[in-house]
Design an enzyme around this catalytic site. Structure first.
Site, PDB file in Angstrom:
ATOM      1  N   CYS A  47     -33.124 -10.906  35.150  1.00  0.00           N
ATOM      2  CA  CYS A  47     -32.633 -11.040  36.526  1.00  0.00           C
ATOM      3  C   CYS A  47     -33.377 -12.154  37.263  1.00  0.00           C
ATOM      4  O   CYS A  47     -33.199 -13.319  36.936  1.00  0.00           O
ATOM      5  CB  CYS A  47     -32.683  -9.692  37.228  1.00  0.00           C
ATOM      6  N   HIS A  54     -31.156  -5.446  34.372  1.00  0.00           N
ATOM      7  CA  HIS A  54     -32.498  -4.836  34.356  1.00  0.00           C
ATOM      8  C   HIS A  54     -32.612  -3.872  33.178  1.00  0.00           C
ATOM      9  O   HIS A  54     -32.357  -2.675  33.342  1.00  0.00           O
ATOM     10  CB  HIS A  54     -32.717  -4.053  35.654  1.00  0.00           C
ATOM     11  N   GLU A  64     -35.066  -2.528  31.838  1.00  0.00           N
ATOM     12  CA  GLU A  64     -36.173  -1.558  31.961  1.00  0.00           C
ATOM     13  C   GLU A  64     -35.776  -0.343  32.799  1.00  0.00           C
ATOM     14  O   GLU A  64     -36.537   0.614  32.890  1.00  0.00           O
ATOM     15  CB  GLU A  64     -37.404  -2.258  32.561  1.00  0.00           C
TER      16      GLU A  64
END
Ligand code: GLN
Length: 190
Positions: free
Chosen positions: A81, A172, A174
């Site tokens: 990102c 994202h 994570e």
């Protein structure tokens, strides 16, 4: 074999989630704030967050050139990102970037009506079915040079790509329990 040491640039943004994910994959996570910490690392993650703030802090802490040197030394870099914005050759708003991947990045490229969304994504090189990708004011890539390989698109927008040891994703990874993108980075780019 020693565990691979993977840094997360810890100036701003989604740092802690990446540190936890690295640990889960059996690698050693390192929170990176200073240029001299780069030396010990095998790879580095530029996390999501706010690229303007991150760029300002990178300048203040003298990280711009050391990060380019890190890349030139063949170390792996994953930009997610805002990290993808910083890794691009150029940005649509003309801000300086690290130029680690030969592509132009369109910041906030999915527009206001789609500020944040999730999508099941087929990612080249990642098996086991679609990756549920979380997009938050996400960028996309265009005008790729010859070297980058497109790994995923949404409509015509490129949202994941790889150029040698550099991997970038507009989403994202994570923020879900799916560790496959990070596992791919550690396996293929480091
Ligand atoms: N749009 C943000 C930027 O350009 C990135 C958003 C994110 O990392 N989730 O910095």
């Amino acid at each position: 074999m020693n565990a691979k040491k993977i840094g997360v640039l810890a100036l701003q943004g989604a740092v802690s989630e990446h540190l936890v994910a690295i640990q889960k994959l059996g690698a050693t996570p390192v929170s990176v704030k200073r240029p001299e910490q780069l030396e010990a690392l095998d790879g580095l993650i530029l996390p999501g967050g706010e690229s303007t703030t991150m760029r300002r802090l990178m300048k203040r802490f003298g990280l711009f050139e050391p990060l380019r040197t890190f890349h030139q030394a063949g170390k792996g870099i994953l930009g997610t990102c805002a990290g993808m914005v910083l890794a691009a050759r150029e940005t649509d708003s003309g801000e300086e970037s690290l130029s680690l991947i030969d592509a132009k990045v369109i910041r906030n490229g999915f527009g206001r009506q789609k500020e944040s969304f999730e999508a099941p994504l087929a990612i080249e090189g990642i098996s086991g079915g679609p990756f549920q990708a979380v997009f938050i004011r996400a960028p996309y890539l265009e005008q790729l040079g010859k070297k980058p390989e497109v790994l995923a698109r949404i409509d015509e927008k490129i949202v994941a790509a790889r150029q040698e040891n550099v991997l970038v994703a507009a989403f994202h990874p994570e923020l879900t329990d799916d560790l496959r993108l990070l596992e791919y980075f550690i396996r293929e780019c480091i």
